[in-house]
Scaffold this active site. Structure first.
Site, PDB file in Angstrom:
ATOM      1  CG  ASP A 145      -1.883  -1.135   1.224  1.00 35.50           C
ATOM      2  OD1 ASP A 145      -2.049  -1.657   0.025  1.00 35.50           O
ATOM      3  OD2 ASP A 145      -2.658  -1.563   2.257  1.00 35.50           O
TER       4      ASP A 145
ATOM      5  CE1 TYR B 218       3.841  -6.823   4.768  1.00 35.18           C
ATOM      6  CE2 TYR B 218       3.515  -9.137   5.363  1.00 35.18           C
ATOM      7  CZ  TYR B 218       3.496  -8.157   4.276  1.00 35.18           C
ATOM      8  OH  TYR B 218       3.209  -8.422   3.017  1.00 35.18           O
TER       9      TYR B 218
ATOM     10  CG  ASP C  36      -5.380   1.529   6.005  1.00 40.44           C
ATOM     11  OD1 ASP C  36      -6.125   2.380   5.833  1.00 40.44           O
ATOM     12  OD2 ASP C  36      -4.617   1.299   5.147  1.00 40.44           O
TER      13      ASP C  36
ATOM     14  NE  ARG D 278      -4.860  -3.029   3.380  1.00 43.26           N
ATOM     15  CZ  ARG D 278      -5.820  -3.149   2.722  1.00 43.26           C
ATOM     16  NH1 ARG D 278      -7.176  -2.621   3.218  1.00 43.26           N
ATOM     17  NH2 ARG D 278      -5.644  -3.216   1.509  1.00 43.26           N
TER      18      ARG D 278
END
Length: 329
Positions: free
Chosen positions: A39, A67, A81, A173
């Protein structure tokens, strides 16, 4: 043409396509592809393949990833998010730290995750985020994903910073949203940093400005991972000179036409033949991988030809070819 993989640090504000467009101008070639979207507000590791290495893009997309993320409890948004529109805010004063930690740990393992509407997945030929921007919501099938581990780095409610090892196709997310939902207070992702894709790690990644300087200084090869570097966990064999043309053109090879090399694994060494007999290859990092009988094939000049698989009958058949025969002339 430049061939290899660059470990790019994708900065905030760039899309993965933006990174590719910039690199095409920096490197001066069109044949460049990324290995999975991040993103625009996400940062971190984005392997980018150049030249013939674009053939490994799909392989890297399928790899496990790590992550670092920050979960914000008490806020529910339409994108899951912090960038989305707030749908609801809830009080988290009664949520205990112990309950949060316990809940998060319950997500380690396999679970069925419903992809978010704001994603690049397609339904009837149209990307979900395009439908979402039109105000439409469509039914999405859940997908089985695997969370290998979650390491909680810091708890300062309503914020939780954690590191997640997960399988391909996992939406962090959505994981944050699912944790918030299970706690009953809702939640969304506040920050996302990808720290690892297969062997490509954050500490070795390069910003676009660094790549540009390397090109200007003639040092691009110093930061470029060669194509065969992606398969260093596989046994190496060399095709004999008189049979090299067969391999260049993607033909099967017999055991008499190759010279066995060695496979390097943590704590042990074995000949390629022994490794293939045992059928026990492991990927870097100690995780089992689908290397079943696969080998790296080179010619006697040391050129990487491609990946072959042993058929178990003293035969090797091509899986993926990386050498263009036309470049030999």
């Amino acid at each position: 043409m430049v061939n290899g993989i660059l470990n790019i640090y994708k900065e905030k504000g760039y899309t993965s396509h933006d990174v590719v467009a910039r690199l095409r101008r920096i490197v001066g070639q069109k044949k460049i592809g990324h290995t999975g979207t991040l993103d625009p507000d996400a940062e971190g590791v984005l392997p980018v393949c150049l030249g013939r290495a674009t053939k490994v893009c799909g392989m890297l997309t399928d790899k496990d990833k790590t992550y670092e993320t920050v979960l914000l409890l008490g806020r529910i948004t339409d994108t899951q998010d912090i960038t989305g529109e707030t749908i609801e805010e809830r009080d988290v004063s009664s949520v205990a730290e112990e309950a949060v930690i316990s809940c998060i740990r319950e997500f380690i393992g396999e679970y069925d995750q419903i992809p978010p509407m704001y994603s690049a997945l397609k339904v009837n030929g149209k990307k979900l985020y395009e439908l979402a921007r039109e105000g439409k919501t469509v039914e999405r099938k859940s997908r089985r994903v695997k969370i290998y581990d979650i390491r909680i780095k810091e708890v300062s409610l309503p914020h939780i910073r954690m590191e997640v090892d997960c399988s391909k196709g996992t939406y962090i997310r959505t994981l944050c949203s699912d944790i918030g939902e299970k706690l009953g207070c809702g939640g969304c992702m506040e920050r996302l940093l990808r720290t690892k894709v297969e062997r490509f790690a954050l500490e070795d990644s390069r910003k676009l400005s660094e790549v540009e300087r390397a090109v200007q200084d003639g040092r691009l090869c110093e930061i470029l991972t060669p194509m065969d570097g992606m398969f260093s966990d596989l046994p190496k064999i060399t095709v004999k000179k008189q049979y090299a043309a067969l391999a260049y053109n993607g033909n099967p090879l017999s055991g008499k036409q190759v010279i066995a090399g060695e496979i390097r694994q943590p704590g042990e060494q074995a000949t390629a033949g022994e490794a293939m007999q045992s059928g026990k290859q492991t990927a870097s990092g100690g995780k089992a991988d689908c290397t079943d009988g696969q080998v790296r094939v080179y010619d006697e000049e040391g050129r990487f030809i491609g990946i072959y698989r042993s058929s178990g009958r003293d035969r090797f058949r091509p899986v993926k070819m990386f050498l263009d025969p036309e470049e030999l002339h």
